[in-house]
Scaffold this motif. Structure first.
Motif, short mmCIF file in Angstrom:
data_model
loop_
_atom_site.label_atom_id
_atom_site.label_comp_id
_atom_site.label_asym_id
_atom_site.label_seq_id
_atom_site.Cartn_x
_atom_site.Cartn_y
_atom_site.Cartn_z
N ASP A 20 0.39 -1.60 -0.62
CA ASP A 20 -0.13 0.27 0.14
C ASP A 20 0.52 0.63 -0.08
O ASP A 20 0.68 2.32 -0.10
CB ASP A 20 -1.39 0.06 1.22
CG ASP A 20 0.34 0.07 2.36
OD1 ASP A 20 0.65 -0.69 2.71
OD2 ASP A 20 -0.25 1.20 3.22
N ASP A 44 -3.00 -3.43 -2.75
CA ASP A 44 -3.87 -4.03 -2.02
C ASP A 44 -3.62 -5.35 -2.06
O ASP A 44 -3.59 -5.39 -3.32
CB ASP A 44 -4.88 -3.40 -0.77
CG ASP A 44 -5.99 -3.20 -1.69
OD1 ASP A 44 -6.27 -3.73 -2.76
OD2 ASP A 44 -7.06 -1.71 -1.83
N PRO A 67 -5.05 -1.93 2.93
CA PRO A 67 -6.43 -1.27 3.83
C PRO A 67 -6.81 -2.49 2.26
O PRO A 67 -6.93 -3.03 2.05
CB PRO A 67 -6.45 -0.14 3.34
CG PRO A 67 -5.44 0.22 2.19
CD PRO A 67 -3.93 -0.60 3.19
N ARG A 68 -7.93 -2.95 2.93
CA ARG A 68 -9.43 -3.71 2.12
C ARG A 68 -9.13 -5.19 2.84
O ARG A 68 -9.59 -5.87 2.79
CB ARG A 68 -8.79 -3.00 0.93
CG ARG A 68 -10.18 -2.21 0.21
CD ARG A 68 -10.22 -1.68 -0.87
NE ARG A 68 -9.71 -2.14 -1.55
CZ ARG A 68 -9.40 -1.88 -3.31
NH1 ARG A 68 -10.68 -2.55 -3.67
NH2 ARG A 68 -8.65 -2.41 -3.76
#
Length: 151
Positions: A20, A44, A67-68
């Motif tokens: 990221d 990601d 993230p995610r």
């Protein structure tokens, strides 16, 4: 939809770099491209899973904290899919004991701690690329000629 399956003449192999942090992605990309690798990046784990079948990488590098979809869950998903279950995966992260143990349990092949030396990055990626090539040769031999022609 972009296509990533093009062949780059003279490339040492294709690496999907997933992190990221844009600066880290670029650092890894530059070091690998200088050594002749073709590099595709993803921000990601979710993006990695979206593009991995089109990219068809020889090696995947994953950060853990993203993230995610984090790197460990991404590695587990890669291992659960027939198209990606044998692609070598390296975690490039702070590599806590938990991350290493969790990574090993989902089938991660190698770990590289941040900050890393470029020479160590290249060593890990080359070893994994070779491991992947040897595994592909074994699978093709095991399939036999009739199975290969049906594809």
């Amino acid at each position: 939809m972009r296509s990533y399956s093009r062949y780059v003449p003279g490339a040492s192999g294709r690496v999907l770099v997933v992190d990221d942090n844009k600066v880290i992605r670029q650092l890894i990309r530059v070091n690998l491209e200088l050594e002749g690798f073709e590099v595709v990046t993803a921000a990601d784990g979710a993006e990695c899973l979206d593009v991995v079948e089109d990219v068809r990488p020889d090696v995947i590098t994953l950060d853990v904290v993203m993230p995610r979809l984090d790197g460990l869950r991404t590695a587990a998903r890669l291992r659960s899919e027939p198209a990606t279950q044998n692609v070598p995966v390296a975690i490039i992260s702070a590599c806590t004991r938990y991350e290493v143990e969790s990574g090993l349990s989902v089938g991660v092949d190698a770990f590289l701690s941040k900050p890393f030396e470029p020479s160590e990055l290249l060593r890990v990626v080359r070893q994994l690329r070779e491991k992947g090539r040897q595994g592909e040769l074994k699978r093709k031999r095991a399939e036999g000629p009739a199975e290969r022609t049906r594809r």
